[in-house]
Design a protein around this motif. Sequence first.
Motif, short mmCIF file in Angstrom:
data_model
loop_
_atom_site.label_atom_id
_atom_site.label_comp_id
_atom_site.label_asym_id
_atom_site.label_seq_id
_atom_site.Cartn_x
_atom_site.Cartn_y
_atom_site.Cartn_z
N GLU A 167 0.75 -1.15 0.08
CA GLU A 167 -0.05 -0.27 -0.04
C GLU A 167 0.69 1.06 -0.01
OE1 GLU A 167 -2.12 -0.49 3.67
OE2 GLU A 167 -4.09 -1.53 2.37
N LYS B 66 2.49 1.73 -3.39
CA LYS B 66 1.28 2.29 -4.38
C LYS B 66 1.05 3.68 -4.14
CE LYS B 66 -0.77 -2.17 -5.35
NZ LYS B 66 -1.84 -3.18 -5.01
N THR B 67 0.88 4.13 -3.00
CA THR B 67 0.56 5.33 -2.51
C THR B 67 1.53 6.53 -2.90
OG1 THR B 67 -0.68 4.63 -0.82
CG2 THR B 67 -0.02 6.78 -0.52
N CYS B 68 2.72 5.91 -2.75
CA CYS B 68 3.80 6.92 -3.08
C CYS B 68 3.94 6.99 -4.54
CB CYS B 68 5.51 6.57 -2.23
SG CYS B 68 5.28 6.71 -0.66
N PHE B 69 3.87 5.89 -5.28
CA PHE B 69 3.98 6.13 -6.84
C PHE B 69 2.62 6.74 -7.43
CE2 PHE B 69 7.14 2.70 -6.95
CZ PHE B 69 8.19 3.76 -7.45
N ARG B 70 1.62 6.79 -6.61
CA ARG B 70 0.38 7.52 -7.15
C ARG B 70 0.36 8.91 -6.76
NH1 ARG B 70 -3.83 6.81 -3.59
NH2 ARG B 70 -3.06 4.79 -2.92
N LYS B 71 1.08 9.32 -5.60
CA LYS B 71 1.35 10.70 -5.37
C LYS B 71 2.45 10.95 -5.65
CE LYS B 71 -1.90 10.62 -1.34
NZ LYS B 71 -1.85 10.71 -0.02
N THR C 197 2.88 14.76 -5.44
CA THR C 197 2.06 15.57 -4.64
C THR C 197 2.91 15.81 -3.41
OG1 THR C 197 0.18 14.30 -5.23
CG2 THR C 197 0.06 15.17 -3.19
#
Length: 170
Positions: A5, A8-13, A16
């Motif tokens: 998770e 995935k979160t770090c690549f999604r953001k 950001t």
Amino acid sequence: MTFTEAVKTCFRKFFTFSGRASRSEYWWFSLFCLLGGFTASFAESSINAFFGDPTGPTMLSGAFNLATFIPGLSAGWRRMHDTGRSGLYLFYPFVVIFGVSTFAAWTGAFDVLATNPEGALEALNSVTLAILAISMIVLIISPFLVLYWLTRPSQPGPNAYGPNPHEVSP
């Protein structure tokens, strides 16, 4: 947050730099970067040794580091936000390095070291040496200070950078 998770979160953001990142998000992604870097380096070493060129190209680890640099920076930035600090605090060690280098250049310490390394302590005046000594202590401490800030728990409740990531559903 689990390992997958967090990745995935770090690549999604990816880009950001606003909001907050929990400790688990940041440290799981840091572990991913560390393990991925080791794996890429090992694979490159093996491939280069197989082809008989131990100093061969390092494209694999370079690509991995390039792909994870911005997500890692943004995760660290958001992690600083989670502790109530500006993301700019992440660059504190670099600011100290720049300041120490600028002061050393301004006072001629680099010239003294280059021309007379054995007599450098005698050639520089005591005020310059005292300031450089204090600056070096700050330089040694600064990365550990940033590491300490990155390990701090989340500020409870919302802060100036957004809601607490533990109190918000994904």
